[in-house]
Enzyme design. Structure first.
Site, PDB file in Angstrom:
ATOM      1  N   TYR A  38     -14.342 -53.522  22.099  1.00 16.81           N
ATOM      2  CA  TYR A  38     -13.039 -52.759  22.318  1.00 16.81           C
ATOM      3  C   TYR A  38     -12.519 -52.590  21.116  1.00 16.81           C
ATOM      4  CZ  TYR A  38      -8.443 -54.949  21.329  1.00 16.81           C
ATOM      5  OH  TYR A  38      -7.374 -55.555  21.047  1.00 16.81           O
ATOM      6  N   HIS A  39     -13.025 -53.731  19.425  1.00 15.26           N
ATOM      7  CA  HIS A  39     -12.211 -53.293  18.305  1.00 15.26           C
ATOM      8  C   HIS A  39     -12.276 -51.389  18.293  1.00 15.26           C
ATOM      9  CE1 HIS A  39     -11.861 -57.406  18.170  1.00 15.26           C
ATOM     10  NE2 HIS A  39     -10.681 -57.034  17.553  1.00 15.26           N
TER      11      HIS A  39
ATOM     12  N   THR B 218      -5.061 -53.505  16.545  1.00 20.53           N
ATOM     13  CA  THR B 218      -5.645 -54.963  16.585  1.00 20.53           C
ATOM     14  C   THR B 218      -5.725 -55.289  14.293  1.00 20.53           C
ATOM     15  OG1 THR B 218      -7.432 -56.079  15.990  1.00 20.53           O
ATOM     16  CG2 THR B 218      -7.754 -53.907  17.000  1.00 20.53           C
TER      17      THR B 218
HETATM   18  O1  LIG Z   1     -13.810 -70.465  22.197  1.00 18.62           O
HETATM   19  C1  LIG Z   1     -13.980 -69.994  21.019  1.00 18.62           C
HETATM   20  C2  LIG Z   1     -13.395 -68.669  21.044  1.00 18.62           C
HETATM   21  C3  LIG Z   1     -13.168 -67.448  19.484  1.00 18.62           C
HETATM   22  N1  LIG Z   1     -13.814 -68.208  18.839  1.00 18.62           N
HETATM   23  C4  LIG Z   1     -14.163 -67.571  17.354  1.00 18.62           C
HETATM   24  O2  LIG Z   1     -12.830 -67.201  16.775  1.00 18.62           O
HETATM   25  C5  LIG Z   1     -12.561 -65.585  16.264  1.00 18.62           C
HETATM   26  C6  LIG Z   1     -11.690 -65.071  17.864  1.00 18.62           C
HETATM   27  O3  LIG Z   1     -11.421 -64.833  18.482  1.00 18.62           O
HETATM   28  P1  LIG Z   1     -10.981 -64.587  20.008  1.00 18.62           P
HETATM   29  O4  LIG Z   1     -11.121 -64.082  21.042  1.00 18.62           O
HETATM   30  O5  LIG Z   1      -9.892 -65.372  19.629  1.00 18.62           O
HETATM   31  O6  LIG Z   1     -10.019 -63.288  19.102  1.00 18.62           O
HETATM   32  P2  LIG Z   1     -10.423 -61.671  19.046  1.00 18.62           P
HETATM   33  O7  LIG Z   1     -11.954 -61.667  20.136  1.00 18.62           O
HETATM   34  O8  LIG Z   1     -10.560 -60.965  17.868  1.00 18.62           O
HETATM   35  O9  LIG Z   1      -9.762 -61.072  20.171  1.00 18.62           O
HETATM   36  C7  LIG Z   1      -8.074 -60.992  20.106  1.00 18.62           C
HETATM   37  O10 LIG Z   1      -7.379 -61.343  18.899  1.00 18.62           O
HETATM   38  C8  LIG Z   1      -7.336 -59.611  18.278  1.00 18.62           C
HETATM   39  C9  LIG Z   1      -6.684 -59.660  17.145  1.00 18.62           C
HETATM   40  S1  LIG Z   1      -8.037 -59.757  15.694  1.00 18.62           S
HETATM   41  O11 LIG Z   1      -8.693 -60.844  16.287  1.00 18.62           O
HETATM   42  O12 LIG Z   1      -8.533 -58.009  15.494  1.00 18.62           O
HETATM   43  O13 LIG Z   1      -6.723 -59.964  14.680  1.00 18.62           O
HETATM   44  C10 LIG Z   1      -7.126 -58.681  19.375  1.00 18.62           C
HETATM   45  O14 LIG Z   1      -6.624 -57.467  19.311  1.00 18.62           O
HETATM   46  C11 LIG Z   1      -7.333 -58.848  20.715  1.00 18.62           C
HETATM   47  O15 LIG Z   1      -6.753 -57.963  22.033  1.00 18.62           O
HETATM   48  C12 LIG Z   1      -7.520 -60.232  21.188  1.00 18.62           C
HETATM   49  O16 LIG Z   1      -7.951 -60.798  22.665  1.00 18.62           O
HETATM   50  C13 LIG Z   1     -14.113 -65.282  16.678  1.00 18.62           C
HETATM   51  O17 LIG Z   1     -14.462 -65.180  15.741  1.00 18.62           O
HETATM   52  C14 LIG Z   1     -14.159 -65.870  17.660  1.00 18.62           C
HETATM   53  O18 LIG Z   1     -15.987 -65.952  17.722  1.00 18.62           O
HETATM   54  C15 LIG Z   1     -14.508 -69.545  18.745  1.00 18.62           C
HETATM   55  O19 LIG Z   1     -15.110 -69.982  18.301  1.00 18.62           O
HETATM   56  N2  LIG Z   1     -14.123 -70.068  19.752  1.00 18.62           N
END
Ligand SMILES: O=c1ccn([C@@H]2O[C@H](COP(=O)(O)OP(=O)(O)O[C@H]3O[C@H](CS(=O)(=O)O)[C@@H](O)[C@H](O)[C@H]3O)[C@@H](O)[C@H]2O)c(=O)[nH]1
Length: 406
Positions: free
Chosen positions: A189-190, A145
């Site tokens: 997770y991360h 990730t």
């Molecule tokens: O309804 C929502 C959902 C999320 N966010 C924000 O959007 C961002 C990204 O959240 P996300 O749930 O889309 O992504 P994340 O939790 O980081 O995890 C997802 O994206 C990662 C890649 S990365 O984000 O680390 O580049 C992968 O490793 C994971 O498996 C995958 O679930 C965060 O700042 C979160 O606070 C919002 O504002 N509103």
């Protein structure tokens, strides 16, 4: 090639299995079906109606004449089964998706933290351990990730895995060295993906395993060329507060007339990639394995960066949806810049699907078609990063305690 896809029943594992089978490879899925059990635990279901893995592989065979084999094996718990399977089948390559991948799920409770660490770290270590024990020279490709890098506010470009640094020696000389980019995880997770990185470094150095780690951004979309071929080959699509990723959540929210759930100011900048490009990248990595004895190969698997509020505003413009500015359930930088180096895949020929080009089709195709399956009560993200945050976030399904709606 004979390819084992660990976690081949999941969101990226399934389209990857189809893509590789279509390309002529002999694909074997190993999966414990945990993602389906977690749906049951959470009381949610994929937006898209999803058949059993056995039914999916039956349809694939009926459509193409090609076989995808399924093995019910838990990498974290069934070490002997895993080792025996690897010993019998001796795959040329292994693609490792078999981890709990949702940050909010990993932060739900102490039990979920334990589960995520035990599952992810054991699965990865069992695999590395078995490969070494069996002297199996398979190329291991891991779905990592972008989140291992963290989101600093400095704004310097993030290299592909390794950072060049100057270190002062005792004699006052400066020597340059490449080090693994310092980990800075934002969730349990991360953090497990950061621990995976260390396991890979050790086994590549000590046992000469050939490993590629793909630091992937947030995946959006749901279809690939192969999942479109038959209604029962469709990929899963998560919209709930734990597993739904931000852009896919906004798309379904727009389709059902739910205010777009922006956390905080929406100033978080993240890396994105379409699911079709994700499976193409995996195939490119497969064709370009590191040499035996080489260091772990790392690619940044992302194609564009966007700020969360810009995405929300873009979707609001296209669809007429309103935006809800919510208290953030996560502990993360309110605003950050993100510049990412991704030349390695571009140089291997990746031509990205851009959000601008692909977005509307996805809304019409998937979100509207299956909107009737959405449980609105499952849309809010209620998993809080700390106890203090838990006391302040909004739990109301239709957002009566939102900060504001615009
Ligand atoms: O309804 C929502 C959902 C999320 N966010 C924000 O959007 C961002 C990204 O959240 P996300 O749930 O889309 O992504 P994340 O939790 O980081 O995890 C997802 O994206 C990662 C890649 S990365 O984000 O680390 O580049 C992968 O490793 C994971 O498996 C995958 O679930 C965060 O700042 C979160 O606070 C919002 O504002 N509103």
């Amino acid at each position: 090639m004979k390819i084992a896809v660990m976690g081949g029943d999941g969101f990226i594992g399934w389209p990857t299995s189809l893509h590789l089978s279509d390309a002529g490879h002999d694909v074997h899925i190993l999966d414990n079906l945990s993602r389906r059990w977690i749906d049951t635990e959470l009381g949610v279901q994929s937006l898209t109606p999803m058949d059993s893995i056995q039914e999916r592989t039956r349809i694939w065979h009926a459509e193409t004449g090609r076989r995808i084999h399924f093995n019910l094996i838990d990498l974290a718990k069934d070490y002997e089964l895993l080792k025996n399977w690897l010993s019998e089948h001796r795959p040329d390559a292994i693609i490792h998706f078999a981890e709990q991948r949702a940050a909010p799920y990993s932060m739900k409770s102490d039990r979920h933290k334990n589960y995520t660490v035990n599952n992810n770290v054991s699965a990865t270590h069992n695999l590395l351990n078995a490969l070494t024990e069996l002297s199996l020279d398979a190329h291991l490709i891991h779905l990592g990730t972008m989140g291992v890098y963290g989101y600093s506010t400095v704004g310097a470009a993030i290299p592909e895995g390794y950072l060049a640094v100057g270190i002062e020696t005792a004699g006052g000389e400066t020597v340059s060295q490449e080090i693994l980019y310092p980990s800075n995880p934002g969730s349990i997770y991360h953090m497990t993906k950061c621990l995976d990185q260390l396991l890979f470094q050790f086994y590549a150095k000590n046992d000469g395993l050939r490993i590629t780690d793909l630091h992937q951004g947030i995946v959006w979309g749901t279809h690939t060329e192969q999942t479109r071929r038959h209604a029962q080959l469709i990929n899963r699509f998560d919209y709930d507060g734990d597993y739904g990723t931000v852009l896919n959540r906004f798309l379904i929210q727009a389709a059902i007339g739910y205010p777009l759930t922006v956390h905080g100011t929406g100033g978080q900048t993240r890396a994105f990639i379409h699911i079709q490009d994700s499976v193409r990248c995996i195939e490119l990595a497969l064709k370009n394995p590191p040499a035996r004895g080489a260091r772990v190969e790392i690619f940044n698997q992302m194609t564009e960066t966007h700020r969360v509020r810009d995405l929300a505003e873009m979707i609001a413009r296209i669809s007429g949806a309103t935006i809800a500015w919510l208290p953030n359930p996560r502990k993360e930088a309110a605003e950050n810049e993100l510049i990412v180096r991704n030349e390695k895949f571009r140089n291997l020929g990746l031509e990205p699907i851009t959000l601008e080009a692909g977005l509307l089709g996805e809304i019409v195709d998937v979100a509207k078609k299956f909107a009737y399956r959405v449980d609105r009560a499952r849309v809010p993200a209620v998993s809080a990063w700390t106890r203090d945050i838990a006391a302040t976030i909004n739990h109301d399904p239709e957002g009566k305690r939102l900060k504001s709606v615009s």
